[in-house]
Scaffold this active site. Sequence first.
Site, PDB file in Angstrom:
ATOM      1  CD1 TRP A  18       6.822 -23.433   5.266  1.00 24.56           C
ATOM      2  CD2 TRP A  18       6.767 -24.326   3.364  1.00 24.56           C
ATOM      3  NE1 TRP A  18       7.771 -24.194   5.436  1.00 24.56           N
ATOM      4  CE2 TRP A  18       7.709 -24.993   4.289  1.00 24.56           C
ATOM      5  CE3 TRP A  18       6.770 -24.909   2.237  1.00 24.56           C
ATOM      6  CZ2 TRP A  18       8.656 -26.061   3.902  1.00 24.56           C
ATOM      7  CZ3 TRP A  18       7.619 -26.172   1.814  1.00 24.56           C
ATOM      8  CH2 TRP A  18       8.552 -26.697   2.668  1.00 24.56           C
ATOM      9  CG  HIS A  19       5.709 -23.829  -1.588  1.00 28.01           C
ATOM     10  ND1 HIS A  19       4.841 -24.643  -0.849  1.00 28.01           N
ATOM     11  CD2 HIS A  19       6.558 -24.720  -2.115  1.00 28.01           C
ATOM     12  CE1 HIS A  19       4.878 -25.797  -0.826  1.00 28.01           C
ATOM     13  NE2 HIS A  19       5.933 -26.050  -1.436  1.00 28.01           N
TER      14      HIS A  19
END
Length: 542
Positions: A413-414
Amino acid sequence: MALFDKFFMKISINTGGLALDHLKIVFTLILAYPLALIYKNLIFYQSLKHLFSISFAIFVFFAIFDLADAFYGMLFSSLLTYAIMYNVKGIWGPRIVFLCVLVQLSFSHISRQYEDASDKFDSTGPLMVLVIKLTSFAFSVYDGQRPSHELSPDQKLNSIHVMPSILEFLGYVFFLGGFLLGPAFNFMEYQQFVNMEMFRIESEYATNGDVKQLQQKSINKKNNNNIKGEKNVQTNIQTNFQTFVYKKDGETFSKFPKYYIPNGFIPAMSKLLNGLFCIVCMVSVGNKYSYDWALSEEFKSISFLNRFLYIQMAALCARFKYYIVWLIAEGACILSGLGFNGYDEEGIIKWDRVTNIEIAAYELADNIRSLLETWNKKTNQWLKNYVYLRLTPPGKKPTFLSTFTTFVTSAIWHGFYPGYYLTFISGAFFQSLHRKFRRHVRPIFLAPRFAHLKSLYDFLGWLATQSIINYLVIPFNLLTLKNSLQVWSNLYFCGHLVILFSHIAFLLGAGIVCKRIVSVGGGYVETDKVIMKKKKILISKH
């Protein structure tokens, strides 16, 4: 070129060369405030509210950022999610959605990394928020198909039993207070906000004494906000707190409206002012403590203590950009009414439904667990509720698979910059160390003989936590492996050495020594806070 680029270029020149994308982000976030007032006070029908948010999103992507592709990509993912959940029943629906949106986000991350556009605003930020919204929506639809006894309280609260219309769904996706950079929230929160159920008063009838008590609780010293009600949810007529007196069986009763919308102007302005203050701090101080200077030869020439202190200030200044976005965005949500989260036990209005950061709690945290609980809260809640707990069978302890999958999901996600993974992996060892300190060292200072030193222990815990975290997030800000290792090496990997030697100390028996000290000090004495927490857990089990 976007429609307003010339306008932002003039502002950039007049403010000493501030980045265009940064100016556009702040402008868009602040523009949401007057729009939130219009949304709340002048738009009466639900369908118009959805259209209003969608129209604002189109304006932002096309006219301000020139990111038409980002809008089309978000629209495609949203419609695909809707189609999957409409047609695919069972657990595979949310699983397919999760896979699809993570793949799309991963391509965006890779493209951004390949083009070396880490300081440029593109579709990646909105897509990160979109992933949270679409996956939580998918699981909530799945929960609406499951038997009630299989659901946790949170899952029951957010389960969707009837598929919304496409317009309502897109209104949720592009809600004006959070489509750009958050905060994210569940679909049912949005639906109950738009249809006014969030503001429903449970009892329609009350005695005059009850009404006065409600007024007293609602008009309080802290926020001095008059409760406002809505007599007709269809026409959205807002009035001051009113009662309608009538008599029955010799007793006087009062009838009051079913819906009361608190005035969030003061807390919203507080968030805005705090965000503007952070902008001033970043502009005035941020450039003096840049991570880029830590890569210079001059940085190597100063003393180790000055290098370490510089990194502490650089980390603080780097946090300002997160504080700015989260605070200003939250304020717009509060102003629209979405930030309303009921009342506490004293009847004081809570505006923390979409809170993403608690600055004071973060900066004053004396352990890593408390620190992480106050940072990027909505993302942490998403990882917990829709990844970690989904892989943990009810009534059983989390497995390694749950922890590992949550870590991998958070990492993807990052993004894929090596710096993220250096920070996450190092942080995991620091978290493990914190658990050992809490289990073995903390009881020493709760023993009667050493209780007077508890304040010193808390201070040292704050100093160590903040210092080591600021050291560990260096790669998170520098991103590349080479630059991250260069700065860490200039600091002699001091943070890692502290963590390593502390773990070794516990392996060699430091925990046993701590237990003996506790016994000498009169034994471990639980604090009132711990006792109350255990009572709550016991009550919840029964």
